[in-house]
Design a protein around this motif. Structure first.
Motif, PDB file in Angstrom:
ATOM      1  N   TRP A 146       0.830  -1.197   0.000  1.00 31.55           N
ATOM      2  CA  TRP A 146       0.000   0.000   0.000  1.00 31.55           C
ATOM      3  C   TRP A 146       0.868   1.252   0.000  1.00 31.55           C
ATOM      4  N   LEU A 147       1.922   1.229   0.808  1.00 32.30           N
ATOM      5  CA  LEU A 147       2.820   2.388   0.830  1.00 32.30           C
ATOM      6  C   LEU A 147       3.499   2.579  -0.527  1.00 32.30           C
ATOM      7  N   TRP A 148       3.949   1.487  -1.143  1.00 29.04           N
ATOM      8  CA  TRP A 148       4.584   1.601  -2.464  1.00 29.04           C
ATOM      9  C   TRP A 148       3.579   2.098  -3.507  1.00 29.04           C
ATOM     10  N   LEU A 149       2.343   1.623  -3.415  1.00 31.65           N
ATOM     11  CA  LEU A 149       1.319   2.069  -4.356  1.00 31.65           C
ATOM     12  C   LEU A 149       1.033   3.555  -4.162  1.00 31.65           C
ATOM     13  N   ALA A 150       0.946   3.988  -2.881  1.00 29.23           N
ATOM     14  CA  ALA A 150       0.707   5.412  -2.599  1.00 29.23           C
ATOM     15  C   ALA A 150       1.866   6.262  -3.124  1.00 29.23           C
ATOM     16  N   LEU A 151       3.105   5.807  -2.944  1.00 26.34           N
ATOM     17  CA  LEU A 151       4.268   6.537  -3.472  1.00 26.34           C
ATOM     18  C   LEU A 151       4.240   6.592  -4.992  1.00 26.34           C
ATOM     19  N   LEU A 152       3.862   5.498  -5.612  1.00 27.84           N
ATOM     20  CA  LEU A 152       3.803   5.455  -7.071  1.00 27.84           C
ATOM     21  C   LEU A 152       2.737   6.416  -7.600  1.00 27.84           C
ATOM     22  N   GLY A 154       1.473   9.009  -5.956  1.00 29.88           N
ATOM     23  CA  GLY A 154       1.927  10.379  -5.638  1.00 29.88           C
ATOM     24  C   GLY A 154       3.004  10.848  -6.610  1.00 29.88           C
ATOM     25  N   GLY A 155       3.920   9.959  -6.937  1.00 27.93           N
ATOM     26  CA  GLY A 155       4.976  10.334  -7.893  1.00 27.93           C
ATOM     27  C   GLY A 155       4.416  10.621  -9.272  1.00 27.93           C
ATOM     28  N   ALA A 157       1.353  11.571  -9.879  1.00 30.47           N
ATOM     29  CA  ALA A 157       0.604  12.832  -9.796  1.00 30.47           C
ATOM     30  C   ALA A 157       1.572  14.016  -9.822  1.00 30.47           C
ATOM     31  N   ALA A 158       2.664  13.926  -9.078  1.00 31.48           N
ATOM     32  CA  ALA A 158       3.643  15.027  -9.056  1.00 31.48           C
ATOM     33  C   ALA A 158       4.274  15.217 -10.436  1.00 31.48           C
ATOM     34  N   PHE A 159       4.583  14.118 -11.090  1.00 32.55           N
ATOM     35  CA  PHE A 159       5.167  14.205 -12.437  1.00 32.55           C
ATOM     36  C   PHE A 159       4.202  14.874 -13.399  1.00 32.55           C
ATOM     37  N   THR A 160       2.912  14.496 -13.292  1.00 32.16           N
ATOM     38  CA  THR A 160       1.901  15.082 -14.176  1.00 32.16           C
ATOM     39  C   THR A 160       1.730  16.570 -13.888  1.00 32.16           C
TER      40      THR A 160
END
Length: 173
Positions: A146-152, A154-155, A157-160
């Motif tokens: 779940w943490l890895w999915l949230a980071l992915l 979030g990343g 979203a930040a990239f976009t």
């Protein structure tokens, strides 16, 4: 002729003798004592669980009674008549008692059943403990995933956001 000799030789080797069969039976009965106890309890039932014993005791009591008829003159007392009587009394004591007997084969069978149940409970507890440990490890894995999915996410979203903001920036310079 050689073929028959070989067949006979194998036949004698493979014979199940009485001694061998008895050894197998004893081994089976030793490994499965609950079956032995059950068969013994069925074939040779123990005597009744309780026996009432009637006991009667008789006792005779006796007493010797002596009667004297006396006459007295001055200082002298004379016995004129002497009677002896024996008094007897018979006492009967009745006592009923109950003697309890235990069925040893049934007790042994129940003891073995209890041991078998305790073994099954121990096995189930060990299995339950293992399953709880597996459950805890899967929960840890789910949290990390779940943490890895949230980071992915979030990343991404930040990239976009940086890409979109980067497109709308005026190119000065």
């Amino acid at each position: 002729m050689k073929g028959w000799a070989i067949i006979l030789c194998f036949g004698f080797i493979a014979c199940n003798t009485e001694k061998r069969a008895l050894e197998k039976t004893q081994l089976y009965l030793f490994r499965h004592p609950e079956y032995t106890a059950e068969v013994c309890a069925e074939k040779f039932p123990d005597k009744a669980d309780s026996v009432i014993v009637y006991e009667t005791k008789t006792d005779t009591l006796w007493e010797l009674l002596q009667f004297y008829d006396t006459t007295s003159t001055n200082d002298t007392i004379r016995i004129t008549d002497h009677k002896t009587k024996v008094v007897t009394k018979t006492i009967t004591i009745k006592k009923d008692s109950i003697i309890y007997r235990e069925n040893k084969a049934e007790q042994e069978r129940l003891q073995l059943a209890l041991l078998s149940c305790n073994k099954n409970i121990t096995d189930l507890i060990a299995k339950n403990t293992k399953l709880e440990q597996d459950l805890a490890s899967w929960k840890r894995k789910a949290k990390t995933r779940w943490l890895w999915l949230a980071l992915l996410i979030g990343g991404a979203a930040a990239f976009t956001v940086f890409k979109v903001v980067g497109k709308f920036k005026s190119p000065i310079g």
